[in-house]
Design a protein around this motif. Structure first.
Motif, PDB file in Angstrom:
ATOM      1  N   GLN A 148     -12.812   0.185  13.723  1.00  0.00           N
ATOM      2  CA  GLN A 148     -11.740   0.186  12.731  1.00  0.00           C
ATOM      3  C   GLN A 148     -12.313   0.046  11.325  1.00  0.00           C
ATOM      4  OE1 GLN A 148      -8.299   0.700  12.682  1.00  0.00           O
ATOM      5  NE2 GLN A 148      -8.960   1.689  14.574  1.00  0.00           N
ATOM      6  N   VAL A 188     -11.563  -1.105   7.044  1.00  0.00           N
ATOM      7  CA  VAL A 188     -10.775  -1.719   5.966  1.00  0.00           C
ATOM      8  C   VAL A 188     -11.202  -1.048   4.672  1.00  0.00           C
ATOM      9  CG1 VAL A 188     -10.177  -3.834   4.743  1.00  0.00           C
ATOM     10  CG2 VAL A 188     -10.702  -3.926   7.181  1.00  0.00           C
ATOM     11  N   ARG A 244      -4.181  -5.442  10.632  1.00  0.00           N
ATOM     12  CA  ARG A 244      -3.876  -4.168  11.287  1.00  0.00           C
ATOM     13  C   ARG A 244      -5.045  -3.733  12.174  1.00  0.00           C
ATOM     14  NH1 ARG A 244      -2.533   0.645   7.442  1.00  0.00           N
ATOM     15  NH2 ARG A 244      -4.560   0.047   6.608  1.00  0.00           N
ATOM     16  N   CYS A 245      -6.273  -3.897  11.638  1.00  0.00           N
ATOM     17  CA  CYS A 245      -7.436  -3.540  12.443  1.00  0.00           C
ATOM     18  C   CYS A 245      -7.533  -4.434  13.676  1.00  0.00           C
ATOM     19  CB  CYS A 245      -8.719  -3.697  11.625  1.00  0.00           C
ATOM     20  SG  CYS A 245      -8.804  -2.567  10.254  1.00  0.00           S
ATOM     21  N   PRO A 273     -10.925  -4.461  17.840  1.00  0.00           N
ATOM     22  CA  PRO A 273     -12.071  -3.553  17.729  1.00  0.00           C
ATOM     23  C   PRO A 273     -13.388  -4.284  17.962  1.00  0.00           C
ATOM     24  CG  PRO A 273     -11.337  -4.199  15.563  1.00  0.00           C
ATOM     25  CD  PRO A 273     -10.414  -4.866  16.534  1.00  0.00           C
ATOM     26  N   LEU A 306     -16.141  -3.198  12.848  1.00  0.00           N
ATOM     27  CA  LEU A 306     -15.250  -3.113  11.702  1.00  0.00           C
ATOM     28  C   LEU A 306     -16.064  -2.589  10.522  1.00  0.00           C
ATOM     29  CD1 LEU A 306     -12.330  -3.707  10.976  1.00  0.00           C
ATOM     30  CD2 LEU A 306     -13.021  -5.974  10.236  1.00  0.00           C
ATOM     31  N   CYS A 319     -16.216  -2.137   6.669  1.00  0.00           N
ATOM     32  CA  CYS A 319     -15.586  -2.632   5.446  1.00  0.00           C
ATOM     33  C   CYS A 319     -16.075  -1.765   4.299  1.00  0.00           C
ATOM     34  CB  CYS A 319     -15.950  -4.085   5.189  1.00  0.00           C
ATOM     35  SG  CYS A 319     -15.409  -5.153   6.506  1.00  0.00           S
ATOM     36  N   ALA A 355      -6.067   5.386   7.210  1.00  0.00           N
ATOM     37  CA  ALA A 355      -5.929   4.238   8.103  1.00  0.00           C
ATOM     38  C   ALA A 355      -5.103   4.623   9.315  1.00  0.00           C
ATOM     39  CB  ALA A 355      -5.297   3.073   7.363  1.00  0.00           C
ATOM     40  N   ILE A 388      -6.250   4.466  13.262  1.00  0.00           N
ATOM     41  CA  ILE A 388      -5.630   3.807  14.400  1.00  0.00           C
ATOM     42  C   ILE A 388      -5.180   4.816  15.442  1.00  0.00           C
ATOM     43  CG2 ILE A 388      -4.871   1.782  13.103  1.00  0.00           C
ATOM     44  CD1 ILE A 388      -2.060   3.066  13.119  1.00  0.00           C
TER      45      ILE A 388
END
Lengths: 574, 312, 318
Positions: free
Chosen positions: A400, A402, A473-474, A479, A482, A484, C213, C217
């Motif tokens: 995921q 951000v 949300r992630c 996950p 991540l 970033c 995003a 997902i």
């Protein structure tokens, strides 16, 4: 020169600029006034640099723009405010008198050089305009002087560059041209409003040095507005710390950095990570304001550990963008060119580089938000790049991201609840809406938000809170990796510290692996076990974080590290 | 630059093909059997078949399309169905009167609109600004028809300042005697929407950072507006002119109808009413070509106001 | 707010007219020919009264005769039936009407109301059609880019390289007259502006981080196009819709005026203006004023509503 006739020694004693009890409010609707500056007082002495420091919303820029009366049209300066420059009350001055002052006595440099220069006139025209307006030079003399000025601010081949348009120059050169324009009429006060925020760190270093040199040479005073305490330590004689429209503390740079009195100042100094320490947690404002002592900050070691399993292995990743050129031909530009790295469970890989280095593209390509042009991305042994879209779907959950801009990364028309439930619904996590809601509530608590956030819209939250929502949300997808991507770059330092702490906690708790992409070398150093330095799409250096900062092998890495504002420490060291 | 022009001309080929296809589709497919139109209500099958053969509509569609393409490139659309005049001749003779009206309208109208827009932008936010905007909004909402009817009646019939309608073969007589009333009308009616649009361009530019820089240099508000803002606002204004310029030829067909000006606009209205397909087809295709050329010229003109534009 | 009230009033008028509550008998000849408006009749009687009466004597009964001898138009019979009912109540045509009468003594007020029904129907339905087409095309082109975008750009170039008025006239030349036709013409030719804006919006939003995003997902293309991006372009569509309503109302009036719009059996502000042109010469101004003013009021109201909506919905200004 201006105003009354004070005797020689009182004029010398009196500061060049005195701002007292300044109050500025903005008219939003017809009847509502929001006060942005609430009774601010400070002074700028002759031939010195005063820094106005504060986070966003502190009123630092509004205070500075009040001096030259360049506020937006809906701003109102309250009666009782006083701004005295060289004995003259600027708030009582006529518009004509102000125009005579602007550009000649007080000059301004802005944050965004690209938009602050007029795109349809040459640099030379724009510099000459100020000269012709104030010094009454003829067209030819002004043009000649413009060349000299460009030379003085360090633009190569000034005689040619004077005919350039702003879009033909790099960001750094544009800002140099802005500076040339500002010093053209030998002003006595230079207001620099975040002049380096939009620039890369190596360019920032050059501009700061240029400004310091010019201030000295032309015997100007400078009012330097910034959010970056590191810069302040290098350039300022006096410092004014502002928060929400009020002055929290002011004094000499030595006083502010060595014996800060106000808790807010102490918090600001502590919440920024430094290159030589790596505390387990960063101090946050809340640690200081209640008068509590900040927690003991023991250093936490970070290093690559060969025992942890590899989650992600990237081999020779390439991403080529096609640019249309000419009638039929295309030009291929490699944004990422042969990048390889390994990411282990529970560890962080930092990716640093300046704008255009391809660091963001690496992140997007790894998780297939961009289609890669070549290479392998092995996630637990499976090459993600070889999968079909349908095959990729279960892996989407595992990696995921951000993003940087907290204002753009949440759909403005979705409630927070909708934002958190959507990924779970797509991947069938939780048996139904009630269970998903329960997970969402629990995650909101985990990232430090109240549960009632579920029914609210993103615009009701601050930047830091939105970034927490994006993290939540992630997390709904549980996950493993991540990414970033500049996730804290748009945040104020105090908020940045909170989000960084949150990320650290989550990593410890959930054994997450991070790819931490940033232009901010200090933050990357703080967060990472290993650091990948990128330039022009290529990996310049890849080594453990401590090693890369202690003994950089590559020339570019050394230059990058040398450009980091060192704050107060180096100044005393020199 | 030559390479740029060549590339742009090359890019026009598919667009032109599209226009030809669209016109062909409309008139040869949707438009129904032209023979029925031509022959009138009372015609025996033999006459109809005869006409069909003459027009080539008994041929397969691809043959018809080929005929049409040939017509486009040989500038030979044959004769008008209703007046039996050569289509090429129709177009050439009707352009003059249209231009006599529309060129002055374009020049005067644009100049006035830019001028007033600058003035209104200078006093933005004041009562004058608000009143001008309200008047403009109200003026825009009255139908062009109403303006023409009232003005023609007022200045033509009531006061007799201008002739009610008419046209001669002499250019100067036309320009000085018959053209002024339609020109004044078109300029006045066009002023309100253009003023509003251009004012918004100016206000948008006024919010840019470079305006603050100009003010920080100590420039007066008038100079900021006339030098820095005007030059930037010319870019969207040019785009807008580029959009309206091709319309010049259709002209204000309403004006031509009311003032009995034998221009292209009136001709088209007549052709539509008479179902005179060759004339409409020819005018449509050639005006589309002209529009593409105008767009190219506008793109070239950008270079003179916006240095960021490059011909790649 | 006032503009909203006016627009609501017109829409209510349109609905009630369409449902036959008011003005269903617009074509009935209820007054003398060119009956002056009631509010000026009192003052004007001494000067023009005599002239009007003679005019009524000459032209008044004429149309009734026509309907008697014209069996080809079934409507005339219908009208006569209706006229007969009215005549049984009010035998003599009235000398004055609220907003005056036209050549055949029809009530201008009722004609105006019936005309507004036509105008608003055309404006609204055609605008809905144009915005729907433009939005679907723009969204598809902007979201997918590449070949799909090239195709729609080609279509756009084709449609915009023909001057707009000419395009409308070309469509009008090949299609038959009627309410549905004019809606179709305006809708099919008017989508280009909306397309341009929606395409730009979709290109902008597709690059936004929230859409990325959503992709991250695992949201499908359809979900991203419609669930994520579409609501964020709502303000653009709404403003475009009301702008096109104005544009199309104006266009309908002009087309009807030229005889390319609604058929003769219907009344529209455009056909009223066409009649008014001749009437003005002989000094009968009320039909012109009635049609012109009601249209101006409606258009001003919609325009102001558009401006207000733009200010209220533009996320930049919030």
């Amino acid at each position: 020169m201006t105003g009354g006739e004070p005797s020689a020694d009182t004029a010398a004693l009196r500061p060049l600029l005195e701002v007292s009890e300044l109050r500025v409010a903005f008219r939003a609707e017809r009847h509502t006034l929001t006060e942005a500056v609430k009774g601010v007082s400070f002074a700028v002495g002759g031939q010195s640099t005063v820094a106005l420091v504060g986070e966003s919303g502190s009123g630092k820029s509004v205070s500075a723009m009040s001096i030259v009366r360049l506020l937006p049209e809906n701003a109102e300066i309250a009666p009782g405010s006083r701004i005295v420059y060289g004995g003259q009350d600027l708030l009582a001055a006529t518009p004509a008198a102000m125009r005579n002052l602007r550009g000649r006595d007080i000059a301004v440099i802005f944050q965004e050089p690209m938009t602050s220069l007029n795109p349809v006139f040459t640099i030379g025209d724009q510099i000459a305009e100020a000269l012709r307006r104030h010094v009454r030079l003829g067209a030819r003399a002004a043009a000649a002087r413009a060349v000299e000025l460009l030379d003085e601010v360090g633009i190569p081949r000034p005689a040619q560059r004077v005919r350039s348009y702003p879009h033909e120059m790099s960001g750094g050169q544009q800002q140099r041209a802005m500076i040339a324009m500002a010093i053209a009429c030998e002003p006595r006060l230079l207001i620099a409003d975040e002049p380096t925020t939009a620039l890369d760190v190596t360019i920032q270093r050059q501009i700061i040095e240029l400004l310091a040199r010019l201030r000295e040479k032309h015997q100007m005073s400078m009012l330097f507005i910034t959010h970056d305490l590191g810069l302040v330590g290098e350039i300022a004689d006096d410092v004014v710390v502002m928060q929400s429209g009020e002055v929290r503390e002011q004094g000499t740079a030595r006083e502010i950095f060595e014996t800060p009195r106000h808790p807010y100042t102490r918090a600001l100094l502590a919440c920024r990570p430094t290159l030589d320490h790596r505390p387990a947690r960063l101090a946050v404002i809340a640690d200081f304001v209640d008068g509590r002592q900040p927690p003991a900050l023991s250093d936490a070691p970070r290093s690559v550990n060969g025992h942890d399993p590899v989650v992600l292995e990237v081999r020779n990743l390439r991403k080529v963008f096609c640019m249309k050129k000419g009638l039929f031909s295309h030009e291929a530009v490699a944004a990422v060119d042969g990048v390889s790295f390994t990411l282990r469970r529970g560890h962080t890989l930092g990716v640093v580089g300046e704008s255009g280095s391809g660091k963001t593209t690496v992140g997007l390509t790894v998780m297939r938000l961009h289609e890669a042009s070549g290479g392998e991305v092995r996630f637990e042994g499976t090459d993600l790049l070889a999968l079909s879209d349908a095959q990729m779907q279960p892996y989407r959950r595992r990696i995921q991201i951000v993003f940087q801009n907290p204002y753009a990364s949440l759909n403005p028309r979705f409630t927070v609840g909708h934002i958190l439930l959507e990924p779970m619904a797509i991947h069938g996590i939780g048996s139904g809406t009630p269970e998903r809601l329960a997970i969402a509530r629990q995650l909101l608590r985990r990232v430090g938000l109240a549960e009632d956030a579920l029914g609210r819209y993103p615009h009701e939250f601050s930047g830091g809170q939105r970034q927490r929502i994006a993290i939540a949300r992630c997390l709904t997808l549980k996950p493993d990796v991540l990414i970033c991507d500049e996730s804290v770059s748009a945040l104020d330092v105090s908020v940045q510290a909170q989000v960084l702490n949150l990320l650290q906690d989550l990593q410890d708790e959930l054994a997450l692996s991070y790819i931490f992409i940033s232009h901010d070398l200090t933050v990357v150093k703080y967060m990472s076990d290993e650091v990948l330095v990128m330039s022009g799409g290529r990996c310049v250096e890849l080594a453990s974080a401590d090693e890369i900062y202690r003994a950089p092998r590559d020339e570019y890495t050394r230059r990058l590290l040398g450009s980091i504002p060192q704050g107060w420490r180096t100044k005393t060291g020199v | 630059m030559t390479a740029f022009i060549l590339r742009r001309l090359w890019q026009m080929v598919p667009t032109l093909a599209g226009v030809i296809l669209l016109v062909f589709f409309l008139f040869n497919w949707v438009g129904g059997d032209p023979a029925l139109v031509l022959a009138g209500k009372v015609a025996d099958p033999a006459t109809i078949a005869n006409i069909r053969r003459q027009l080539g509509v008994d041929q397969p569609y691809w043959v018809q399309l080929w005929i049409f393409v040939k017509q486009v490139f040989t500038f030979d659309f044959g004769r008008s169905w209703s007046t039996n005049e050569e289509v090429a001749h129709v177009i050439l003779t009707r352009i003059g009167p249209t231009l006599t009206i529309m060129v002055p309208v374009m020049l005067i109208g644009t100049t006035l609109a830019v001028l007033f827009a600058v003035l209104v932008a200078y006093v933005r936010g004041t009562l004058t600004d608000r009143i001008v905007m309200i008047v403009a909004t109200t003026a825009m909402s009255v139908s062009f028809l109403v303006y023409i009817i009232v003005f023609q009646w007022l200045f033509g019939f009531r006061f007799g300042i201008f002739p009610v309608q008419g046209w001669t073969d002499d250019f100067w007589t036309n320009l000085t005697r018959y053209a002024p009333l339609p020109i004044i009308l078109a300029v006045l009616v066009g002023l309100a929407p253009e003023l509003r649009l251009y004012r918004s361009f100016f206000l948008e530019e006024l919010e840019q950072d470079y305006v603050r820089t100009a003010r920080a240099k100590g420039l007066s508000e008038a100079r900021v507006l006339l030098r820095h803002v005007l030059r930037n606002a010319l870019i969207p204004i040019l785009t807008n002119i580029g959009i309206y310029l091709p319309g010049l030829f259709v002209g204000s067909f309403l004006l031509e109808v009311f003032f009995a000006i034998p221009g292209l606009g009136r001709e088209i209205i007549g052709a539509v009413n008479r179902s005179d397909f060759p004339v409409i087809k020819a005018v449509t295709v050639y005006l589309a070509m002209f529009t593409m050329l105008v767009n190219l010229l506008v793109d070239l003109a950008y270079r003179f106001v916006d240095p960021r534009v490059t011909f790649r | 707010m006032a503009s909203l009230t006016v627009v609501a009033f017109f829409v209510a008028l349109m609905l009630s007219s369409a449902l036959g509550f008011v003005a269903h008998d617009w074509s009935a000849e209820v007054g003398i020919s060119y009956a002056p408006p009631a509010f000026i009749a009192a003052g004007a009687r001494e000067t023009t009264g005599a002239g009007l009466e003679t005019a009524a004597a000459v032209t008044g009964p004429k149309p009734v005769d026509i309907s008697d001898v014209d069996p080809l138009a079934p409507r005339y019979a219908e009208w006569r039936e209706r006229a007969g009912k009215i005549e049984s109540v009010r035998f003599h045509p009235s000398a004055t009407l609220p907003l005056g009468g036209d050549k055949w003594g029809r009530d201008v007020l009722k004609k105006t109301i019936k005309g507004s029904e036509v105008s608003i129907t055309v404006g609204l339905v055609a605008a809905l059609l144009a915005v729907a087409l433009g939005a679907v095309f723009g969204a598809t082109a902007g979201y997918w880019g590449g070949r799909v975008d090239d195709m729609f750009e080609w279509l756009y170039n084709v449609f915009t390289s023909i001057p707009y008025i000419l395009l409308i006239l070309a469509f009008a030349a090949v299609l038959s007259r009627g309410l549905a036709t004019i809606i179709l013409i305006l809708g099919l030719t008017g989508w280009t502006g909306v397309y341009r804006l929606m395409r730009a919006e979709y290109i902008k939003h597709a690059g936004r981080e929230y859409v990325r995003a959503a992709q991250a997902i695992g949201a499908s293309h359809a979900a991203r196009m419609f669930r994520h991006i579409l609501p964020n372009t709502g303000h653009v569509m709404l403003v475009q819709l009301s702008q096109h309503v104005v544009q199309f109302i104006k266009a309908e009036v002009i087309l009807s005026f030229l005889g390319l719009g609604v058929p003769v059996s219907m009344v529209s502000w455009g056909t009223m203006l066409a009649e008014a042109q001749e009437e003005l010469v002989i000094g009968k101004w009320w039909q012109l004023v009635a049609a012109g003013t009601s249209m101006a009021v409606l258009v001003t109201a919609v325009s102001l509503l558009t401006d207000a909506m733009r200010d209220a919905l533009d996320p930049r200004l919030r």
